[in-house]
Design a protein around this motif. Structure first.
Motif, PDB file in Angstrom:
ATOM      1  N   SER A   1       1.514  -2.920   4.175  1.00 14.18           N
ATOM      2  CA  SER A   1       0.984  -3.779   3.264  1.00 14.18           C
ATOM      3  C   SER A   1      -0.351  -4.448   3.518  1.00 14.18           C
ATOM      4  O   SER A   1      -0.813  -4.325   4.627  1.00 14.18           O
TER       5      SER A   1
ATOM      6  N   TRP B   1      -6.458   3.767   0.539  1.00 14.39           N
ATOM      7  CA  TRP B   1      -6.116   3.008  -0.624  1.00 14.39           C
ATOM      8  C   TRP B   1      -7.411   2.214  -1.301  1.00 14.39           C
ATOM      9  O   TRP B   1      -7.455   2.136  -2.680  1.00 14.39           O
TER      10      TRP B   1
ATOM     11  N   VAL C   1      -9.924  -7.763   2.554  1.00 14.62           N
ATOM     12  CA  VAL C   1      -8.419  -7.297   2.524  1.00 14.62           C
ATOM     13  C   VAL C   1      -8.068  -7.321   4.031  1.00 14.62           C
ATOM     14  O   VAL C   1      -8.600  -6.821   4.745  1.00 14.62           O
TER      15      VAL C   1
ATOM     16  N   VAL D   1       0.926  -1.136   0.015  1.00 22.24           N
ATOM     17  CA  VAL D   1      -0.058   0.033  -0.145  1.00 22.24           C
ATOM     18  C   VAL D   1       0.887   1.216  -0.036  1.00 22.24           C
ATOM     19  O   VAL D   1       0.605   1.998  -0.741  1.00 22.24           O
ATOM     20  N   SER D   2       2.025   1.251   0.713  1.00 19.76           N
ATOM     21  CA  SER D   2       2.831   2.271   0.864  1.00 19.76           C
ATOM     22  C   SER D   2       4.233   1.892   0.916  1.00 19.76           C
ATOM     23  O   SER D   2       4.709   1.135   1.880  1.00 19.76           O
TER      24      SER D   2
ATOM     25  N   ASP E   1      -1.959   3.589   9.928  1.00 21.64           N
ATOM     26  CA  ASP E   1      -1.855   2.686   8.933  1.00 21.64           C
ATOM     27  C   ASP E   1      -3.216   2.195   8.414  1.00 21.64           C
ATOM     28  O   ASP E   1      -3.231   1.986   6.934  1.00 21.64           O
TER      29      ASP E   1
ATOM     30  N   VAL F   1      -5.182  -6.329   6.873  1.00 17.54           N
ATOM     31  CA  VAL F   1      -4.250  -4.995   6.821  1.00 17.54           C
ATOM     32  C   VAL F   1      -3.034  -5.489   7.727  1.00 17.54           C
ATOM     33  O   VAL F   1      -3.183  -6.215   8.904  1.00 17.54           O
TER      34      VAL F   1
ATOM     35  N   VAL G   1      -4.838   2.320   4.602  1.00 12.59           N
ATOM     36  CA  VAL G   1      -5.313   1.160   3.720  1.00 12.59           C
ATOM     37  C   VAL G   1      -6.869   1.546   3.261  1.00 12.59           C
ATOM     38  O   VAL G   1      -7.162   1.047   2.125  1.00 12.59           O
TER      39      VAL G   1
ATOM     40  N   SER H   1      -5.394  -2.332  -7.742  1.00 12.02           N
ATOM     41  CA  SER H   1      -5.573  -3.910  -7.647  1.00 12.02           C
ATOM     42  C   SER H   1      -7.064  -4.235  -8.571  1.00 12.02           C
ATOM     43  O   SER H   1      -8.179  -3.605  -8.307  1.00 12.02           O
TER      44      SER H   1
END
Length: 314
Positions: free
Chosen positions: A54, A132, A107, A47-48, A125, A109, A129, A143
């Motif tokens: 991620s 994102w 998803v 993600v970053s 974080d 995290v 996400v 994605s």
């Protein structure tokens, strides 16, 4: 290298005076795969790149290469904000089962963990996400699975223990945020949520003083900037905006022998009392302990809980 221990939270984590961290469990990881038992495929995404944030994505194989839109579950793993990852065999197996049972996209995290990355980093974080995910609103995100198969008008948050705490705090941010996400949060599933409070409630009055002190110092390790156990991040009773919780429905799962059982029940009653307009459901597993479903997924209560969560989402 010093062997002098600053904080010993065995059997979970040890924190040494020289800043070294030793995680005593939750260190195993497995790669993404096609799980033959459930027919669920997974893949990892960054993600970053800047922070290393991620996530692992799960999708029933039958939906890949179709335009079928499925509900999207954003999952936050437990581990006291300090141990476990989105890539552990425990969570990988559980989310394969849940994605198949509920027929959803997931998803999971992989937020950065305390104490090296103290709270509120895990919350920030997790919000990153969500932003994102939101970038896939017009099917133009990075994605292809989310572009093609995730219904961003049917989004759910879920987590266990510390992950349930994150799910609650993300639902609060959705309800309060002026930074609008282009997703529709339908509901949240909080499994054995990690909440606390200075004043004991219910059966907590019988809790040993030493254990109470241990839980507070564990929370302070994860969140050094906290005011203590009445910080709204861990004690929703102290949050003046609780009625603004995002979503329309809430499922709280508790376990009869869990030290956090009282907090789960209290939270569900609190949300109702504060005038939140959604539907609140509680599922209690008799004779079970904290996150029993992760360690014994084939037991009767774990199967019943999986079915209940699946029907709540789908």
């Amino acid at each position: 290298m010093s062997d002098e221990i600053a904080h010993d939270f065995s059997p979970f984590i040890k924190f040494y005076k020289d800043g070294r961290v030793e995680r005593l469990k939750g260190n195993d990881i497995v790669p993404p795969s096609l799980d033959l038992k459930t027919g669920v495929e997974s893949t990892d995404i960054v993600v970053s790149a800047e922070t290393g944030l991620s996530a692992r994505l799960y999708i029933p194989k039958t939906a890949i290469n179709t335009s079928q839109k499925l509900p999207l579950l954003v999952y936050f793993h437990g581990g006291g904000f300090c141990i476990e990852t989105a890539f552990s065999p425990t969570y990988h197996d559980y989310l394969n089962s849940l994605a198949a049972s509920a027929n959803i996209v997931v998803v999971s995290v992989d937020y950065r963990r305390a104490p090296e990355h103290p709270l509120p980093i895990a919350y920030d974080d997790s919000w990153a996400v969500l932003k994102w995910i939101s970038s896939h609103f017009e099917q133009k995100g990075p994605s292809e699975w989310l572009n093609s198969n995730a219904d961003l008008k049917r989004v759910f948050f879920a987590g266990d223990s510390a992950g349930a705490n994150i799910a609650h705090n993300m639902a609060m941010r959705v309800g309060l945020s002026e930074e609008e996400l282009r997703i529709k949060l339908v509901g949240s599933v909080l499994v054995h949520p990690y909440f606390g409070g200075k004043e004991p409630i219910g059966a907590e009055v019988k809790m040993e003083a030493g254990f109470k002190a241990w839980t507070e110092s564990f929370w302070r390790l994860a969140c050094p900037s906290t005011t203590g156990l009445d910080d709204p991040l861990i004690n929703p009773a102290e949050d003046p905006n609780l009625e603004k919780l995002g979503g329309e429905k809430l499922l709280v799962c508790v376990a009869e022998k869990d030290f956090l059982r009282e907090r789960g029940w209290y939270y569900s009653e609190l949300v109702r009392k504060r005038g939140w307009g959604g539907i609140v459901e509680v599922l209690e597993a008799k004779e079970e302990n904290h996150v029993f479903h992760l360690f014994n997924p084939s037991c009767e209560n774990a199967i019943a809980m999986l079915k209940r969560i699946s029907s709540f989402i789908s």
